[in-house]
Design an enzyme around this catalytic site. Structure first.
Site, PDB file in Angstrom:
ATOM      1  N   GLU A  57       0.989 -52.956 -52.252  1.00  0.00           N
ATOM      2  CA  GLU A  57      -0.077 -52.361 -51.448  1.00  0.00           C
ATOM      3  C   GLU A  57      -1.272 -51.898 -52.287  1.00  0.00           C
ATOM      4  O   GLU A  57      -1.574 -50.707 -52.373  1.00  0.00           O
ATOM      5  CB  GLU A  57       0.484 -51.200 -50.619  1.00  0.00           C
ATOM      6  CG  GLU A  57       1.520 -51.661 -49.617  1.00  0.00           C
ATOM      7  CD  GLU A  57       2.084 -50.555 -48.744  1.00  0.00           C
ATOM      8  OE1 GLU A  57       1.758 -49.374 -48.972  1.00  0.00           O
ATOM      9  OE2 GLU A  57       2.873 -50.875 -47.832  1.00  0.00           O
ATOM     10  N   GLU A  65       7.545 -56.299 -46.686  1.00  0.00           N
ATOM     11  CA  GLU A  65       8.133 -55.134 -46.026  1.00  0.00           C
ATOM     12  C   GLU A  65       7.873 -55.281 -44.538  1.00  0.00           C
ATOM     13  O   GLU A  65       6.781 -55.676 -44.129  1.00  0.00           O
ATOM     14  CB  GLU A  65       7.491 -53.816 -46.492  1.00  0.00           C
ATOM     15  CG  GLU A  65       7.710 -53.456 -47.939  1.00  0.00           C
ATOM     16  CD  GLU A  65       7.028 -52.132 -48.304  1.00  0.00           C
ATOM     17  OE1 GLU A  65       6.600 -51.394 -47.386  1.00  0.00           O
ATOM     18  OE2 GLU A  65       6.926 -51.841 -49.507  1.00  0.00           O
TER      19      GLU A  65
END
Length: 704
Positions: free
Chosen positions: A317, A436
């Site tokens: 991220e 994810e």
């Protein structure tokens, strides 16, 4: 996860094992092709097989005139099913299978070859197809001969000695230069979340030390890859060398080696480093780059000679302080490029190892995907994959703004995201890993935020839409799915739905709850079946089948339970779940339906403070779904003032044992003095209005 999501997660947080005999099946190869006139030739091989599943590779050689646009068709003789494909779009109708080209491999010149592959499921036998047609013409070119190991359906010696971990059959990684095959072989995947990424150490966020038994169990449950989120910030020395602590690096290597020994693909990364120091890259380019280079050079060198089943992900991220999204895209592209350059420079297996590159924020927005695709074009590296994260439509993911159900908003967000991934990346030959995924507020430590049946519908849909778009998914599990101490699923039905979604659809319904009044007349209750292309087979209570026409009727997709059946099912009509039935379909997991007795909840007056206030509530068999808060003029009150519906657990929380609904200090922190009307919505459909009045730190409340 991001810092914000990590904090939230911290607070709230199949295959069966193979037999020894199956170990010998993994490397079987069989070539298929008739010995007649030229036109086309097909080599069909099974480089990997395990109980219930296999990987197939298909090479199509055009022996005739050049074609632009191809369609290869065959029939599975043993009822096999394709579950995921790469370098082709595969559709099935019964045993009939058709593979069509994707945008980048439509043309096949004379004597040229195109290849694709797929994962499949099998039962009983896995006999190779007897023949193929290319654009309707039989492929009768010269074929190969079967491998000495025999066809995939042959039976290996039961006395063979295993050469790898006894928990799973070994698999051979796809060859370098075929990232789509590697990514497909990683499906499905699982995250060892809140563990090596925890700060400051492995057990700091509540999970036990990782064991090889845990990894063996994960593999035995059908998972084929594991993502190891790793935070390195607290485990290395100062500049300029940033030497990684030997004990930490050895621990990481131990877990990697355990996972590889269990025949799992493994993905490692820099995790919370993304917000701890890498986010200052725009203002400290030299400092961040030096640290980034030092860490990845050490990691890559340590694992240089490890199996190709080990995969590197540049950064979790990526996010940057005080920049526009466009500037963030540029920073992400620069760091991804530097990552590829330095890993490749370490040599060994790293020269061709699969490297995984994220979008900014691992976002699936179109502009972020376009930026990543542009970066791939600049790199000219044949062993790359893309990654994004997916936590669903945010109001549903956290239960805010009335997002209590898997509705069209949730569905459109899911389909739109997965379509963008397919069209922007997969269609260009860039395989995608959803590194994810879950819902942010599905958490065993905070039950009730996401209603179970609505969550099951989300799981079913994610599995289907990812599978049909050739996306590999890696479940984010910070402990909310698998109990790592006991090695059991916290909710077996949730796992059953996950597992089924890897290969097939399951039927669902508009609800998994039927509420019957505690007293008075019992009337018929209806719900809508979501067939998902399947056939409804009937209702069961345990091993007993209910009688169509007497216990229930079906009209189209409307299932109606009769008063007589409901009267029997609720028994003495005690508050709560009185019985459970299940709807069964032609495939997939049965849909569980709880039959519940309830009465409208009641509430009473209360006094308290902004730091401690609870509404006395007799739930009487019902469950809270959401809460509205409005001022006298009808405008939203409290946090998230763009909606009257507040965030479940963040702003309010039921306590069924104490018989209260707690209003959180976070709620009152943004509530003005004066009256506020609260409307509590329950899953039975009941609604209760309650009025509170704030005066400074004092709060009073009473039923409206």
């Amino acid at each position: 996860m991001s810092l914000q999501n990590m904090r939230r997660a911290r607070l709230r947080l199949g295959m069966l094992a193979g037999s020894v005999a199956a170990l010998l099946v993994a490397s079987m190869t069989v070539a298929v092709g008739a010995q007649a006139a030229a036109g086309c030739r097909v080599a069909y091989t099974v480089p990997s097989q395990w109980p219930g599943g296999f990987t197939a590779a298909v090479e199509v050689t055009n022996l005739g005139d050049p074609v632009n646009g191809w369609r290869l068709a065959w029939t599975f003789p043993s009822g096999q099913r394709v579950t995921q494909a790469w370098n082709a779009t595969v559709t099935s109708s019964g045993s009939q299978v058709t593979a069509t080209n994707v945008s980048y491999n439509a043309a096949i010149g004379t004597n040229a070859t195109v290849s694709f592959g797929f994962n499949g499921s099998w039962s009983g036998a896995n006999t190779a197809p007897a023949g193929f047609t290319l654009n309707g013409v039989a492929c009768t070119g010269p074929g190969g001969t079967p491998s000495p190991t025999g066809s995939p359906s042959s039976t290996p010696s039961p006395t063979a000695t295993p050469t790898t971990s006894p928990s799973t059959p070994p698999t051979t990684p796809p060859p370098a230069g075929n990232p789509a095959a590697t990514v497909a072989a990683m499906q499905p995947g699982w995250n060892l979340g809140n563990t090596l990424d925890a700060i400051p150490d492995e057990t700091a966020w509540g999970n036990p030390l990782t064991t090889q038994a845990l990894l063996r169990h994960v593999r035995s449950q059908g998972y084929r890859s594991i993502r190891l989120p790793i935070t390195w910030s607290n485990h290395h020395g100062p500049a300029p060398d940033y030497t990684i602590d030997a004990a930490w690096l050895n621990r990481v290597r131990q877990i990697v080696d355990w996972a590889l020994a269990e025949d799992l693909y493994v993905m490692v990364n820099l995790h919370h480093d993304s917000w701890q120091w890498l986010n200052t890259y725009p203002t400290d380019r030299a400092g961040v780059t030096n640290r980034y280079r030092a860490l990845w050079t050490q990691i890559a060198t340590t694992f240089r000679d490890h199996s190709p089943r080990l995969v590197f992900e540049s950064i979790n991220e990526p996010q940057f302080a005080d920049v526009t999204d466009e500037q963030g895209d540029t920073a992400t592209r620069e760091l991804n490029a530097e990552f590829v350059r330095l890993v490749r420079a370490t040599g060994g297996n790293n020269a061709t190892r699969l490297l995984v590159l994220p979008t900014l924020h691992t976002s699936g927005e179109q502009v972020r995907l376009d930026a990543l695709a542009a970066g791939f074009q600049q790199l000219h590296d044949p062993n790359l994959a893309a990654t994004v994260h997916f936590y669903g439509w945010w109001p549903f993911s956290v239960n805010i703004a009335g997002g209590t159900r898997y509705d069209t908003n949730v569905e459109q967000d899911l389909v739109g995201t997965f379509d963008r991934l397919r069209d922007t990346l997969v269609a260009r030959g860039i395989p995608v890993i959803i590194g994810e995924w879950a819902l942010l507020s599905w958490d065993h430590t905070r039950p009730g935020i996401i209603e179970r049946g609505e969550f099951l519908k989300f799981l079913e849909a994610v599995g289907y839409h990812a599978r049909t778009r050739n996306l590999t998914t890696m479940l984010w599990d910070a402990g909310q799915f698998l109990n790592r101490t006991e090695l059991r699923w916290r909710d077996q039905g949730v796992y059953d739905m996950l597992k089924a979604s890897w290969t097939t659809r399951s039927g669902t319904a508009s609800t998994d709850q039927v509420y019957v009044p505690r007293t008075g007349t019992i009337t018929a209750k209806s719900l809508t079946l979501n067939l998902n292309g399947l056939t409804f087979r009937g209702l069961w209570q345990g091993g007993t089948q209910l009688t169509s026409g007497t216990d229930y009727t079906v009209s189209g997709t409307t299932l109606t339970l009769t008063p007589a059946a409901l009267t029997r099912l609720v028994g003495n009509r005690a508050y709560g779940v009185n019985s459970t039935i299940e709807a069964r379909f032609s495939q997939g997991v049965p849909w569980r339906i709880d039959v519940i007795s309830s009465e409208p909840p009641t509430q009473s007056a209360a006094t308290g403070t902004t730091s401690s206030f609870a509404v006395p509530t007799q739930f009487r068999g019902d469950q809270l779904a959401t809460m509205e808060a409005t001022y006298a003029d009808g405008s939203p009150a409290g946090p998230a003032n763009w909606t009257p519906f507040k965030e479940f657990w963040g702003h309010f929380q039921p306590d069924y044992t104490a018989g209260t609904i707690i209003l959180k200090p976070e709620f009152f922190a943004e509530v003005n003095d004066g009256p506020v009307t609260l409307t509590f919505h329950f899953w039975s459909g009941a609604k209760i209005t309650y009025r509170i009045t704030r005066a400074g730190t004092s709060v009073t409340g009473a039923p409206a």
